[in-house]
Every structure is written in C-alpha cells, then in structure tokens.
Motif scaffolding. Structure first.
Motif, short mmCIF file in Angstrom:
data_model
loop_
_atom_site.label_atom_id
_atom_site.label_comp_id
_atom_site.label_asym_id
_atom_site.label_seq_id
_atom_site.Cartn_x
_atom_site.Cartn_y
_atom_site.Cartn_z
N HIS A 80 -1.47 -7.18 -9.13
CA HIS A 80 -0.63 -6.90 -7.96
C HIS A 80 -0.89 -7.94 -6.86
N LEU A 81 -2.17 -8.22 -6.61
CA LEU A 81 -2.52 -9.21 -5.58
C LEU A 81 -2.08 -10.62 -6.00
N SER A 154 -6.10 8.67 -8.18
CA SER A 154 -6.28 7.57 -7.24
C SER A 154 -5.53 6.31 -7.68
N VAL A 155 -5.58 5.99 -8.96
CA VAL A 155 -4.91 4.79 -9.46
C VAL A 155 -3.39 4.93 -9.33
N LEU A 156 -2.88 6.12 -9.66
CA LEU A 156 -1.44 6.35 -9.52
C LEU A 156 -1.03 6.30 -8.05
N GLY A 157 -1.85 6.91 -7.17
CA GLY A 157 -1.53 6.91 -5.75
C GLY A 157 -1.51 5.51 -5.18
N ASP A 162 1.44 0.67 -3.30
CA ASP A 162 1.70 -0.77 -3.45
C ASP A 162 3.15 -1.03 -3.80
N ALA A 163 3.71 -0.20 -4.69
CA ALA A 163 5.09 -0.39 -5.10
C ALA A 163 6.05 -0.12 -3.94
N ALA A 167 8.54 -2.96 -2.46
CA ALA A 167 9.99 -2.74 -2.42
C ALA A 167 10.53 -2.92 -1.00
N PHE A 168 9.77 -2.45 -0.02
CA PHE A 168 10.19 -2.59 1.38
C PHE A 168 10.27 -4.07 1.76
N LYS A 169 9.25 -4.84 1.39
CA LYS A 169 9.22 -6.26 1.74
C LYS A 169 10.28 -7.06 0.99
N LYS A 170 10.65 -6.59 -0.18
CA LYS A 170 11.64 -7.31 -0.99
C LYS A 170 13.02 -7.25 -0.38
#
Length: 264
Positions: A80-81, A154-157, A162-163, A167-170
């Motif tokens: 992701h990073l 935690s991983v799903l959250g 992040d998603a 999406a907002f920045k896209k």
C-alpha cells in the motif's frame, strides 16, 4: 526459553533488516526521497517472519500461523505504501522534507543512522514473534485463537481505512480537501488505530507462550510512537501546514484516534 536460539534468531534478523536498510538508504540518497524507508520498514517484518519460520524451534503449526499473519500484514501495508509513495518519487513527503531541513547540512548522514534505527526497531518490535515461535507446546491456546481473531479485525479495518483514503484522493474533485468520509469521519487516524490494534493482537497471541507478558513492549512502543512521536504529531503538523483552518475544523469534529467515537 532457549537463550542460544533467541540470540541466533535476533542476530539473523538484525543482519537482514540492517542490510536491507543500507541498500534502501543508497536508493533514497540517489532519488532524494527518504520516504521510501516506510515501505521497507513494513517489508522487514515479513523478512523476520520468514527467518523465524525457517529457523525457530517452536511448534510448526503455531509458527506457520503467526508468521503467516505477520507476512500478510507486512506485505499488505508495505505494498500500500509502495503504491502511494512511488506515484511521487520525485516529491518527498512533507515530514521527511521537514527532517531534511532540520538536519541540514548533514541530512544524508543522519538519514543513514535513521534508517538503521528503523531496522533495529523492526527487531525490537518483533519481540512477540520471537517469543511465540520459540514455544514448543503442541497445542494452540484460546489466547492464540483470540489473538488471531483480533488480528483479522485489525488488518481488515486498516485495509478499509487505507482504501477509503485512497479512493478519496483519487477523485480530482477532492484535491486540497480533507477526507472526512467513512472511518475518517469519526477518526483522523483510523489507519493508525487499527495498526496499533494489530500489535495488540500479537501481544494477546503471545500470552499463550512462556514469557509472553514481555510482548506488551511492542504495542506499548507503537502506541507511544503513534501518539507522541512519528505518527500523529508529524502527520497533523504537516496537515496544519498544508490545510490550515480546514484541518483545524476537522480536528474539532473528529476523534484523534479511536474511530467509533465522534464528537458532537
């Protein structure tokens, strides 16, 4: 606990992580972007997990479970990073620009030691993994099942947070705006919250092993770093510099950390 085994595993892990960070520093120095350290800080945890999976003397099923968890989480966050950072390799993230300015004229030298400190922190934070993979008990404990369940949440959250931000920045219509939708409408840092929750899950998992209580060191360090050092303070300082009053208003409306609490 087998002292000889743990010393060997720590040495292997240190050599691997420090060696990786030397290579990453050369790359960062060449492209003048220290932000790439974040990618490999995340990827170093799967490296440690692979070392433990191959060489730790613990129960194979337990090793496979915890190492799979670490590899999945580290690879997800690192990738992701990587996607985010490589989109603007020629533009260093604001907090690293700030460090570069503060450390001038010896910024590159100080970044070298900073990168090495990141590698050492990888191994220090991996304390739960060392404890767990040295456990030779042939049966999994309720603590381990509970830790795995908390890890999944935690991983799903974190992935959802992040998603939502990506999406907002896209959306070009959101350029210069602050993401306040989804989990980000409740917390300014839901990704950090779930990252900390993940480390708490490793502590819960480690409680089934001898000396497992020592694993509290990892979530305690992560919480301190997020709340006081490199996480929230640096991120919010950069947001205040770039977004000004809009971010101050966002601060008033949202919780700093816990995503299910929203101010009225």
């Amino acid at each position: 606990m087998d002292n000889q085994s743990i010393v060997s595993l720590v040495i292997y892990s240190l050599l691997a992580c420090c060696g990786i960070m030397v290579i990453v520093w050369f790359w960062a120095h060449k492209i003048k972007n220290a932000g790439v350290v974040d990618i490999f800080w995340s990827y170093n945890f799967p490296v440690i997990a692979i070392i433990l999976l191959l060489f730790a003397p613990g129960f194979e099923t337990r090793k496979l479970l915890i190492c799979s968890m670490v590899i999945i989480a580290g690879f997800r966050l690192g990738t992701h990073l990587a996607v985010r950072i490589t989109k603007h390799l020629n533009e260093e993230e604001g907090r690293y620009q700030q460090l570069r300015n503060e450390w001038a004229p010896n910024a590159e030298k100080k970044f070298f030691f900073f990168f090495q400190f990141q590698a050492i922190s990888n191994v220090l934070l991996a304390i739960p993994f060392f404890i767990i993979t040295l456990n030779t008990a042939k049966q999994l404990s309720p603590f381990e099942y509970a830790g795995a369940a908390l890890w999944l949440i935690s991983v799903l959250g974190e992935a959802i947070a992040d998603a939502q931000l990506a999406a907002f920045k896209k959306n070009p219509d959101n350029k210069g705006k602050i993401c306040d939708t989804g989990l980000w409408g409740y917390s300014r840092h839901p990704n950090y919250f779930f990252e900390w929750l993940m480390w708490l899950s490793y502590f819960a998992f480690a409680l089934a092993s001898p000396y497992g209580y020592l694993a509290i060191i990892s979530p305690a360090i992560i919480l301190y770093l997020l709340l006081k050092v490199t996480g929230i303070p640096a991120t919010e300082a950069q947001s205040l510099r770039s977004k000004g009053e809009a971010f101050k208003l966002y601060q008033q409306k949202t919780s700093v950390f816990i995503p299910w609490f929203k101010r009225s």
